[in-house]
Design a protein around this motif. Sequence first.
Motif, mmCIF file in Angstrom:
data_model
loop_
_atom_site.group_PDB
_atom_site.id
_atom_site.type_symbol
_atom_site.label_atom_id
_atom_site.label_comp_id
_atom_site.label_asym_id
_atom_site.label_seq_id
_atom_site.Cartn_x
_atom_site.Cartn_y
_atom_site.Cartn_z
ATOM 1 N N GLU A 44 -15.580 -23.214 52.487
ATOM 2 C CA GLU A 44 -16.793 -23.035 53.274
ATOM 3 C C GLU A 44 -17.993 -23.173 52.352
ATOM 4 O O GLU A 44 -17.986 -22.678 51.223
ATOM 5 C CB GLU A 44 -16.821 -21.666 53.956
ATOM 6 C CG GLU A 44 -15.933 -21.578 55.162
ATOM 7 C CD GLU A 44 -16.252 -20.398 56.074
ATOM 8 O OE1 GLU A 44 -17.307 -19.748 55.912
ATOM 9 O OE2 GLU A 44 -15.427 -20.138 56.972
ATOM 10 N N ALA A 45 -19.010 -23.840 52.852
ATOM 11 C CA ALA A 45 -20.287 -23.958 52.149
ATOM 12 C C ALA A 45 -21.274 -23.042 52.851
ATOM 13 O O ALA A 45 -21.077 -22.670 54.016
ATOM 14 C CB ALA A 45 -20.779 -25.398 52.200
ATOM 15 N N CYS A 46 -22.366 -22.688 52.155
ATOM 16 C CA CYS A 46 -23.375 -21.839 52.780
ATOM 17 C C CYS A 46 -24.729 -22.104 52.151
ATOM 18 O O CYS A 46 -24.828 -22.648 51.050
ATOM 19 C CB CYS A 46 -22.997 -20.365 52.663
ATOM 20 S SG CYS A 46 -22.637 -19.793 50.982
ATOM 21 N N GLY A 47 -25.769 -21.713 52.878
ATOM 22 C CA GLY A 47 -27.105 -21.897 52.348
ATOM 23 C C GLY A 47 -28.175 -21.391 53.291
ATOM 24 O O GLY A 47 -27.888 -20.842 54.362
ATOM 25 N N LEU A 48 -29.410 -21.601 52.876
ATOM 26 C CA LEU A 48 -30.577 -21.150 53.616
ATOM 27 C C LEU A 48 -31.421 -22.351 54.019
ATOM 28 O O LEU A 48 -31.384 -23.397 53.363
ATOM 29 C CB LEU A 48 -31.427 -20.217 52.740
ATOM 30 C CG LEU A 48 -30.702 -19.035 52.096
ATOM 31 C CD1 LEU A 48 -31.651 -18.280 51.166
ATOM 32 C CD2 LEU A 48 -30.135 -18.111 53.152
ATOM 33 N N LEU A 49 -32.201 -22.184 55.075
ATOM 34 C CA LEU A 49 -33.124 -23.206 55.549
ATOM 35 C C LEU A 49 -34.501 -22.574 55.659
ATOM 36 O O LEU A 49 -34.651 -21.508 56.261
ATOM 37 C CB LEU A 49 -32.685 -23.749 56.912
ATOM 38 C CG LEU A 49 -31.296 -24.388 56.948
ATOM 39 C CD1 LEU A 49 -30.861 -24.633 58.387
ATOM 40 C CD2 LEU A 49 -31.281 -25.688 56.142
ATOM 41 N N SER A 50 -35.497 -23.235 55.073
ATOM 42 C CA SER A 50 -36.844 -22.669 55.117
ATOM 43 C C SER A 50 -37.839 -23.733 55.554
ATOM 44 O O SER A 50 -37.552 -24.927 55.546
ATOM 45 C CB SER A 50 -37.251 -22.126 53.744
ATOM 46 O OG SER A 50 -37.400 -23.178 52.802
ATOM 47 N N GLY A 51 -39.014 -23.254 55.929
ATOM 48 C CA GLY A 51 -40.065 -24.168 56.330
ATOM 49 C C GLY A 51 -41.310 -23.417 56.725
ATOM 50 O O GLY A 51 -41.437 -22.210 56.499
ATOM 51 N N SER A 52 -42.219 -24.152 57.333
ATOM 52 C CA SER A 52 -43.465 -23.554 57.794
ATOM 53 C C SER A 52 -43.793 -24.104 59.175
ATOM 54 O O SER A 52 -43.263 -25.139 59.586
ATOM 55 C CB SER A 52 -44.602 -23.855 56.817
ATOM 56 O OG SER A 52 -44.758 -25.248 56.659
ATOM 57 N N GLU A 53 -44.624 -23.391 59.877
ATOM 58 C CA GLU A 53 -45.037 -23.769 61.230
ATOM 59 C C GLU A 53 -43.839 -24.001 62.145
ATOM 60 O O GLU A 53 -43.842 -24.877 63.007
ATOM 61 C CB GLU A 53 -45.958 -24.982 61.189
ATOM 62 C CG GLU A 53 -47.239 -24.734 60.419
ATOM 63 C CD GLU A 53 -48.130 -25.943 60.327
ATOM 64 O OE1 GLU A 53 -47.996 -26.863 61.146
ATOM 65 O OE2 GLU A 53 -48.976 -25.954 59.408
ATOM 66 N N GLY A 54 -42.764 -23.238 61.911
ATOM 67 C CA GLY A 54 -41.597 -23.299 62.777
ATOM 68 C C GLY A 54 -40.679 -24.489 62.583
ATOM 69 O O GLY A 54 -39.753 -24.683 63.366
ATOM 70 N N THR A 55 -40.898 -25.276 61.523
ATOM 71 C CA THR A 55 -40.054 -26.444 61.276
ATOM 72 C C THR A 55 -39.369 -26.329 59.921
ATOM 73 O O THR A 55 -40.025 -26.135 58.897
ATOM 74 C CB THR A 55 -40.880 -27.750 61.301
ATOM 75 O OG1 THR A 55 -41.491 -27.885 62.585
ATOM 76 C CG2 THR A 55 -40.009 -28.970 61.039
#
Length: 134
Positions: free
Chosen positions: A25-36
């Motif tokens: 299994e791989a894992c990670g985070l997703l980030s951004g600004s203005e909801g994207t």
Amino acid sequence: MGYIRIAAGAYREMVHHCMEEKPLEACGLLSGSEGTVGRCWNIRNVNQSPVSFAMDMEQVVTALQQMKQHNEQLLGIYHSHPNSYPYPSIFDIEHVVYPCSYLIVSLNRLRPRVRSYRITGGDVQHEPIWLVPS
């Protein structure tokens, strides 16, 4: 919001990371600004398992600090299911920590399938994924 918006480049990076780690299994985070979502953070799975994951907390803390420096928010957490469907397991549901989208990349077929969910108090709600140009 009812859906998650992801830049195509971040989406491709997430799927590629999951495919590279198979059969684990791989894992990670997703980030951004203005909801994207604009950035994918590949995090090491300290479990090194095909059926579970635990994120390397040092990498998580570093990623969260860098998100803050770039005025980004944590918008999603992802992991792969190398041999099962893209639906949260009981373990996944019981270990929700952040109020964000939870994405699962299923690799049990020829073509990866990605699904996103909002999980609150054990309630699992599917949410559409909207890809936007990078």
